[in-house]
Design a protein around this motif. Structure first.
Motif, PDB file in Angstrom:
ATOM      1  N   THR A  40       1.297   3.433  -3.702  1.00  0.00           N
ATOM      2  CA  THR A  40       1.830   2.247  -4.622  1.00  0.00           C
ATOM      3  C   THR A  40       3.021   2.110  -4.894  1.00  0.00           C
ATOM      4  OG1 THR A  40       1.508   1.273  -6.996  1.00  0.00           O
ATOM      5  CG2 THR A  40       1.449   3.572  -6.787  1.00  0.00           C
ATOM      6  N   PRO A  41       3.691   0.930  -5.165  1.00  0.00           N
ATOM      7  CA  PRO A  41       5.255   0.746  -5.526  1.00  0.00           C
ATOM      8  C   PRO A  41       5.471   1.035  -6.882  1.00  0.00           C
ATOM      9  CG  PRO A  41       4.217  -1.379  -5.314  1.00  0.00           C
ATOM     10  CD  PRO A  41       2.996  -0.502  -4.763  1.00  0.00           C
ATOM     11  N   GLU A  42       4.613   1.230  -7.850  1.00  0.00           N
ATOM     12  CA  GLU A  42       4.731   1.402  -9.198  1.00  0.00           C
ATOM     13  C   GLU A  42       3.977   2.872  -9.639  1.00  0.00           C
ATOM     14  OE1 GLU A  42       5.992  -2.705 -11.185  1.00  0.00           O
ATOM     15  OE2 GLU A  42       3.830  -2.720 -10.835  1.00  0.00           O
ATOM     16  N   PRO A  43       4.228   3.791  -9.443  1.00  0.00           N
ATOM     17  CA  PRO A  43       3.753   5.012  -9.642  1.00  0.00           C
ATOM     18  C   PRO A  43       3.267   5.174 -11.346  1.00  0.00           C
ATOM     19  CG  PRO A  43       5.816   5.555  -9.163  1.00  0.00           C
ATOM     20  CD  PRO A  43       5.632   4.099  -8.735  1.00  0.00           C
ATOM     21  N   SER A  44       3.999   4.850 -12.058  1.00  0.00           N
ATOM     22  CA  SER A  44       4.143   4.941 -13.515  1.00  0.00           C
ATOM     23  C   SER A  44       2.701   4.169 -13.981  1.00  0.00           C
ATOM     24  CB  SER A  44       5.000   4.412 -14.272  1.00  0.00           C
ATOM     25  OG  SER A  44       5.291   3.176 -14.045  1.00  0.00           O
ATOM     26  N   LYS A  45       2.081   3.294 -13.354  1.00  0.00           N
ATOM     27  CA  LYS A  45       0.823   2.480 -13.753  1.00  0.00           C
ATOM     28  C   LYS A  45      -0.413   3.244 -13.345  1.00  0.00           C
ATOM     29  CE  LYS A  45       3.379  -1.738 -14.497  1.00  0.00           C
ATOM     30  NZ  LYS A  45       3.278  -3.156 -14.144  1.00  0.00           N
ATOM     31  N   ILE A  46      -0.340   4.078 -12.474  1.00  0.00           N
ATOM     32  CA  ILE A  46      -1.429   4.847 -11.903  1.00  0.00           C
ATOM     33  C   ILE A  46      -2.349   5.435 -12.912  1.00  0.00           C
ATOM     34  CG2 ILE A  46      -2.306   6.522 -10.530  1.00  0.00           C
ATOM     35  CD1 ILE A  46      -1.393   4.166  -8.841  1.00  0.00           C
ATOM     36  N   VAL A  95       0.880  -1.287  -0.076  1.00  0.00           N
ATOM     37  CA  VAL A  95       0.142   0.069   0.121  1.00  0.00           C
ATOM     38  C   VAL A  95       0.815   1.233   0.095  1.00  0.00           C
ATOM     39  CG1 VAL A  95      -2.003  -1.037   1.030  1.00  0.00           C
ATOM     40  CG2 VAL A  95      -0.189  -0.009   2.530  1.00  0.00           C
ATOM     41  N   GLY A  96       2.165   1.297  -0.473  1.00  0.00           N
ATOM     42  CA  GLY A  96       2.851   2.253  -0.311  1.00  0.00           C
ATOM     43  C   GLY A  96       3.177   2.955   0.639  1.00  0.00           C
ATOM     44  N   THR A  97       3.252   4.192   0.939  1.00  0.00           N
ATOM     45  CA  THR A  97       3.588   5.065   1.845  1.00  0.00           C
ATOM     46  C   THR A  97       2.419   5.731   2.676  1.00  0.00           C
ATOM     47  OG1 THR A  97       3.853   7.066   0.686  1.00  0.00           O
ATOM     48  CG2 THR A  97       5.857   5.710   1.191  1.00  0.00           C
ATOM     49  N   VAL A  98       1.214   5.327   2.268  1.00  0.00           N
ATOM     50  CA  VAL A  98      -0.114   6.005   2.779  1.00  0.00           C
ATOM     51  C   VAL A  98      -1.301   5.184   2.950  1.00  0.00           C
ATOM     52  CG1 VAL A  98      -1.697   7.989   2.637  1.00  0.00           C
ATOM     53  CG2 VAL A  98       0.814   8.325   2.208  1.00  0.00           C
ATOM     54  N   TRP A  99      -1.861   5.057   3.772  1.00  0.00           N
ATOM     55  CA  TRP A  99      -3.281   4.136   4.263  1.00  0.00           C
ATOM     56  C   TRP A  99      -4.394   5.284   4.542  1.00  0.00           C
ATOM     57  CZ3 TRP A  99      -5.610   0.239   2.279  1.00  0.00           C
ATOM     58  CH2 TRP A  99      -6.724  -0.366   3.000  1.00  0.00           C
ATOM     59  N   ILE A 100      -5.230   5.298   3.770  1.00  0.00           N
ATOM     60  CA  ILE A 100      -6.390   6.103   4.355  1.00  0.00           C
ATOM     61  C   ILE A 100      -7.643   5.381   4.042  1.00  0.00           C
ATOM     62  CG2 ILE A 100      -8.141   8.041   3.748  1.00  0.00           C
ATOM     63  CD1 ILE A 100      -5.815   9.571   2.080  1.00  0.00           C
TER      64      ILE A 100
END
Length: 451
Positions: free
Chosen positions: A412-418, A395-400
């Motif tokens: 996310t660990p893969e920002p280019s796919k967002i 869940v990367g660096t943030v969880w809401i």
């Protein structure tokens, strides 16, 4: 320990080298191929010429004690929460921005799952509604392009209609970058800044026009440059790589298997370039492209990066998760659109919720709890596993966390796919966009899913 020609390590030595995956290294790398460094925990590590951590030096008695006891302790079942209990969620952190939250959200996957996965029948976790589990039997991963369908039982709620943006004409990479940087500074994110046209840029322009009542001509380079000047300066700036940047800590690679993930002390970046790309909202390949021949592992190196400006501020009162636009829209208490972010929202197999939910809690740098009887069956892992925090975590660096169990807005660990792929039902943003949104949001904020 002095470097020596490659030879096998002996288990009777006082010190052993342990790989990022937790295995004892059976050789000592040749002198010149690695260098000694210290990570931010004070551990002595070997780093290769690309900035990757090759191994950590550890007392032999500590390693073998850890191997016999620590791992078994890490894989234990979580006490107090039976695996089939629908309340299998940790308590909220002590403050809105705690760093110790562990979630049981369905995570994203970095690559396709191994082909030897055997699907097993999982007991129903009754959340007062039927929750469909993801099917990995065909080898698809979380970033696969799945067919666009909607939940047939969900009520159709149309999203807002924005005035179409002017089509982007023939533009140079630098001109597109300038446009992306302006939108990013305004709080209308284009996702990763990569100097390329795309739907995320178009959606950001449309949202910005709706919020400001102004019209943006993306093909007018002079106008974009003037807007950049007024918002903080030109798109590019320089950055000097520090000793801390070069030291990390980094991991050589993020394993696919969740048991191996759980054995890592943290799920940090894999290289200096990955860290710098996220720091400056950039695509990692683009960062390397505009810095040809640069060694990012050497402290004191000057590199060309994006000037992201000051993060967006404000108080969010309502969030729209627009499934059709693949975009998250943030509104203040007056109903004014103040920020927008490209997002991956649900999929055909695991649709996102419909209707209204609320934000329950927020955590930065969260850990992650994998429970195969609530999440999914990953490989042969059939025990509850605790994965440590880090930007390369599920869940990367943030969880809401949202009021519907297992669902949330996260990094996310893969920002280019967002915005270009789909998710397991949750709302995925880039880590920096999720952080910006989290700092403008609080518990109780309404989140509405629209189509």
């Amino acid at each position: 320990m002095a470097l020596a020609p490659a030879h096998a390590q002996q288990s009777t030595r006082d010190t052993v080298l342990v790989s990022p995956e937790g295995d004892i290294l059976d050789y000592v790398p040749n002198d010149g191929s690695v260098r000694w460094a210290r990570d931010n925990r004070g551990n002595t590590v070997l780093v290769d010429n690309w900035g990757n951590v090759v191994a950590t030096a550890m007392p032999a008695d500590r390693y073998f004690a850890r191997n016999n006891n620590y791992r078994r302790h890490r894989y234990r079942e979580v006490s107090g929460y039976p695996e089939t209990n629908p309340d299998y969620f940790p308590p909220a952190p002590s403050s809105d921005f705690g760093d110790d939250l562990t979630t049981s959200s369905v995570p994203e996957m970095r690559e396709a799952l191994p082909g030897d996965i055997e699907r097993q029948t999982l007991p129903d976790a009754d959340f007062n509604t039927q929750q469909q589990m993801p099917d990995f039997s065909n080898g698809n991963d979380d970033s696969a392009a799945l067919p666009e369908t909607t939940d047939p039982n969900a009520e159709f709620v149309p999203g807002p209609k924005f005035q179409p943006a002017t089509a982007l004409g023939k533009m140079s990479s630098a001109e597109i970058t300038a446009l992306q940087v302006f939108l990013d500074r305004e709080g209308f994110s284009p996702g990763v800044i990569d100097g390329k046209k795309g739907s995320n840029v178009t959606k950001a322009i449309e949202a910005w026009q709706n919020a400001t009542g102004d019209t943006l001509d993306p093909n007018n380079a002079d106008d974009i440059l003037e807007r950049l000047r007024l918002s903080g300066g030109m798109a590019f700036t320089t950055y000097e790589i520090t000793a801390a940047d070069a030291a990390g800590p980094y991991v050589a690679a993020i394993p696919e298997d969740y048991a191996q993930k759980a054995a890592l002390p943290h799920l940090s970046y894999t290289s200096t370039t990955e860290m710098l790309a996220e720091k400056f909202h950039m695509d990692e390949a683009y960062l390397k492209e505009i810095n040809p021949g640069v060694d990012f592992t050497i402290p004191g190196t000057i590199v060309k990066v994006i000037d992201t400006g000051v993060p967006k501020t404000g108080k969010v009162a309502k969030i729209l998760a627009d499934k059709g636009r693949k975009q998250v829209l943030a509104y203040d208490e007056t109903g004014t659109l103040i920020a927008a972010y490209p997002a991956s929202i649900g999929s055909a197999d695991t649709p996102s919720p419909s209707g209204l939910v609320t934000v329950e809690r927020i955590a930065l740098n969260p850990g992650y709890t994998y429970n195969p009887k609530i999440n999914f069956q990953q490989g042969t892992n059939n025990k509850v596993l605790t994965l440590q925090p880090g930007p390369n975590g599920p869940v990367g660096t943030v969880w809401i966390a949202l009021s519907k169990p297992t669902y949330g807005i996260h990094g996310t660990p893969e920002p280019s796919k967002i915005g270009k792929t789909q998710s397991h039902g949750c709302i995925r943003l880039t880590n920096w966009d999720a952080t910006e949104l989290a700092k403008m949001t609080s518990a109780g904020v309404t989140v509405e899913f629209v189509d």
